[in-house]
Design a protein around this motif. Structure first.
Motif, PDB file in Angstrom:
ATOM      1  N   UNK A  56      35.609 -29.144 -14.781  1.00 31.15           N
ATOM      2  CA  UNK A  56      34.746 -28.344 -13.893  1.00 31.15           C
ATOM      3  C   UNK A  56      35.327 -28.354 -12.484  1.00 31.15           C
ATOM      4  N   UNK A  57      34.803 -27.450 -11.664  1.00 31.54           N
ATOM      5  CA  UNK A  57      35.200 -27.372 -10.259  1.00 31.54           C
ATOM      6  C   UNK A  57      34.360 -28.329  -9.413  1.00 31.54           C
ATOM      7  N   UNK A  58      34.827 -28.687  -8.206  1.00 36.79           N
ATOM      8  CA  UNK A  58      34.117 -29.661  -7.369  1.00 36.79           C
ATOM      9  C   UNK A  58      32.680 -29.260  -7.036  1.00 36.79           C
ATOM     10  N   UNK A  59      32.416 -27.944  -6.925  1.00 38.92           N
ATOM     11  CA  UNK A  59      31.069 -27.497  -6.549  1.00 38.92           C
ATOM     12  C   UNK A  59      30.115 -27.404  -7.726  1.00 38.92           C
ATOM     13  N   UNK A  60      30.594 -27.638  -8.933  1.00 40.94           N
ATOM     14  CA  UNK A  60      29.730 -27.598 -10.114  1.00 40.94           C
ATOM     15  C   UNK A  60      28.745 -28.771 -10.063  1.00 40.94           C
ATOM     16  N   UNK A  61      27.450 -28.549 -10.357  1.00 38.83           N
ATOM     17  CA  UNK A  61      26.488 -29.658 -10.369  1.00 38.83           C
ATOM     18  C   UNK A  61      26.893 -30.809 -11.283  1.00 38.83           C
ATOM     19  N   UNK A  62      27.624 -30.510 -12.358  1.00 38.97           N
ATOM     20  CA  UNK A  62      28.080 -31.578 -13.242  1.00 38.97           C
ATOM     21  C   UNK A  62      29.046 -32.524 -12.539  1.00 38.97           C
ATOM     22  N   UNK A  63      29.747 -32.013 -11.530  1.00 40.04           N
ATOM     23  CA  UNK A  63      30.742 -32.842 -10.833  1.00 40.04           C
ATOM     24  C   UNK A  63      30.090 -33.984 -10.071  1.00 40.04           C
ATOM     25  N   UNK A  64      28.811 -33.858  -9.779  1.00 36.81           N
ATOM     26  CA  UNK A  64      28.118 -34.867  -8.974  1.00 36.81           C
ATOM     27  C   UNK A  64      27.397 -35.915  -9.812  1.00 36.81           C
ATOM     28  N   UNK A  65      27.437 -35.766 -11.126  1.00 32.27           N
ATOM     29  CA  UNK A  65      26.619 -36.639 -11.977  1.00 32.27           C
ATOM     30  C   UNK A  65      27.346 -37.876 -12.484  1.00 32.27           C
ATOM     31  N   UNK A  66      28.646 -37.959 -12.240  1.00 26.94           N
ATOM     32  CA  UNK A  66      29.382 -39.161 -12.613  1.00 26.94           C
ATOM     33  C   UNK A  66      29.508 -39.380 -14.104  1.00 26.94           C
ATOM     34  N   UNK A  67      29.472 -38.311 -14.894  1.00 24.00           N
ATOM     35  CA  UNK A  67      29.581 -38.429 -16.344  1.00 24.00           C
ATOM     36  C   UNK A  67      31.040 -38.655 -16.736  1.00 24.00           C
ATOM     37  N   UNK A  68      31.254 -39.578 -17.654  1.00 25.51           N
ATOM     38  CA  UNK A  68      32.635 -39.927 -18.006  1.00 25.51           C
ATOM     39  C   UNK A  68      33.361 -38.791 -18.713  1.00 25.51           C
ATOM     40  N   UNK A  69      32.608 -37.868 -19.359  1.00 28.23           N
ATOM     41  CA  UNK A  69      33.262 -36.775 -20.067  1.00 28.23           C
ATOM     42  C   UNK A  69      33.479 -35.552 -19.194  1.00 28.23           C
ATOM     43  N   UNK A  70      33.177 -35.649 -17.919  1.00 30.46           N
ATOM     44  CA  UNK A  70      33.393 -34.539 -16.990  1.00 30.46           C
ATOM     45  C   UNK A  70      34.627 -34.822 -16.139  1.00 30.46           C
ATOM     46  N   UNK A  71      35.581 -33.895 -16.159  1.00 24.69           N
ATOM     47  CA  UNK A  71      36.801 -34.034 -15.357  1.00 24.69           C
ATOM     48  C   UNK A  71      36.737 -33.013 -14.216  1.00 24.69           C
ATOM     49  N   UNK A  72      36.702 -33.497 -13.009  1.00 26.71           N
ATOM     50  CA  UNK A  72      36.615 -32.628 -11.837  1.00 26.71           C
ATOM     51  C   UNK A  72      38.031 -32.300 -11.378  1.00 26.71           C
ATOM     52  N   UNK A  73      38.337 -31.000 -11.290  1.00 30.71           N
ATOM     53  CA  UNK A  73      39.663 -30.567 -10.843  1.00 30.71           C
ATOM     54  C   UNK A  73      39.541 -29.940  -9.456  1.00 30.71           C
ATOM     55  N   UNK A  74      40.658 -29.747  -8.813  1.00 30.26           N
ATOM     56  CA  UNK A  74      40.624 -29.379  -7.393  1.00 30.26           C
ATOM     57  C   UNK A  74      40.228 -27.936  -7.135  1.00 30.26           C
ATOM     58  N   UNK A  75      40.691 -27.017  -7.993  1.00 33.84           N
ATOM     59  CA  UNK A  75      40.457 -25.598  -7.712  1.00 33.84           C
ATOM     60  C   UNK A  75      40.603 -24.770  -8.983  1.00 33.84           C
ATOM     61  N   UNK A  76      40.493 -23.448  -8.824  1.00 30.37           N
ATOM     62  CA  UNK A  76      40.576 -22.537  -9.970  1.00 30.37           C
ATOM     63  C   UNK A  76      41.909 -22.652 -10.706  1.00 30.37           C
ATOM     64  N   UNK A  77      42.987 -22.765  -9.953  1.00 30.27           N
ATOM     65  CA  UNK A  77      44.302 -22.865 -10.582  1.00 30.27           C
ATOM     66  C   UNK A  77      44.405 -24.110 -11.442  1.00 30.27           C
ATOM     67  N   UNK A  78      43.875 -25.218 -10.947  1.00 33.77           N
ATOM     68  CA  UNK A  78      43.904 -26.462 -11.706  1.00 33.77           C
ATOM     69  C   UNK A  78      43.037 -26.365 -12.949  1.00 33.77           C
TER      70      UNK A  78
END
Length: 240
Positions: free
Chosen positions: A109-131
């Motif tokens: 997911x992207x940094x602004x996605x609500x999932x990015x803030x939940x600290x879930x181990x199966x969520x990988x936060x990437x830097x931007x659209x290209x990533x």
């Protein structure tokens, strides 16, 4: 997007597999399990080995890419469909193969996605659209489909361009068939996805019926070679 009331032959109900009994990681399609898939395809379409492989690849890549393509297009959430986190079985006679995802599959997911803030181990936060698109390509193509493609080449003489043309077509059709519920421009979404996968030169988008887009292929899936020949809507042999 997929809902729970309508079952899609080819995908597990709700996409996720909570009980993996009877399921096999699709990484096995780079080995002996590919023989099962190709034999099933040959029986289903009464096809010669090269055509059976082409038809199997076409069906498999459509259902495989659907969750990642629509996840990206609808919400910029990409399940990482590696061969270890994608599962399959051959028990349902309706589709060629049934695919599902482990219930703890990683989602990029992207940094602004609500999932990015939940600290879930199966969520990988990437830097931007290209990533995010790079994660889609890496998991789907580099780590999943490329080993399977190489295994197909070890069994039948079938060009890489032919197979990747079906991948490009499947991605485009996934977006077009869901256009009514997806945000933004279908043409732009398709172009972005195909460029990320390196297959943007294998199809063209053309005006279709009812003002919607259609797909014109530049390669053939070999359906015209079947005992009951089929010429697909966007087949390149129509241009001859």
């Amino acid at each position: 997007m997929f809902g729970t009331s309508t079952e899609l032959p080819g995908l597990a109900p709700d996409l996720l597999v909570t009980d993996t009994t009877g399921w096999t990681p699709t990484a096995a399609l780079a080995g002996d399990a590919l023989d099962t898939l190709l034999a099933s395809s040959g029986r289903r379409w009464q096809a010669q080995p090269h055509a059976a492989a082409a038809m199997a690849w076409k069906a498999y890549t459509y259902w495989l890419t659907l969750p990642a393509v629509l996840g990206w297009a609808s919400a910029r959430r990409v399940p990482l469909l590696t061969g270890t986190d994608t599962l399959m079985h051959f028990d349902d006679p309706r589709p060629l193969v049934t695919l599902g995802m482990r219930d703890d599959i990683t989602v990029a997911v992207l940094p602004e996605d609500p999932l990015a803030l939940r600290g879930l181990k199966q969520v990988r936060v990437v830097t931007d659209e290209a990533a995010l698109l790079e994660e889609l390509r890496r998991s789907l193509l580099d780590e999943h489909l490329t080993p399977m493609l190489d295994a197909i080449h070890s069994r039948v003489r079938l060009g890489k361009r032919t197979l990747l043309g079906s991948l490009a077509s499947g991605v485009a059709y996934a977006v077009i068939r869901s256009a009514d519920v997806l945000p933004g421009s279908s043409a732009e979404s398709i172009a972005t996805l195909l460029t990320a996968l390196g297959v943007d030169d294998l199809i063209e988008l053309v005006p279709g019926r009812n003002g919607k887009l259609d797909v014109q292929r530049k390669t053939c899936c070999l359906a015209f070679t079947l005992p009951k020949p089929k010429v697909c809507m966007g087949c390149c042999i129509k241009q001859g």
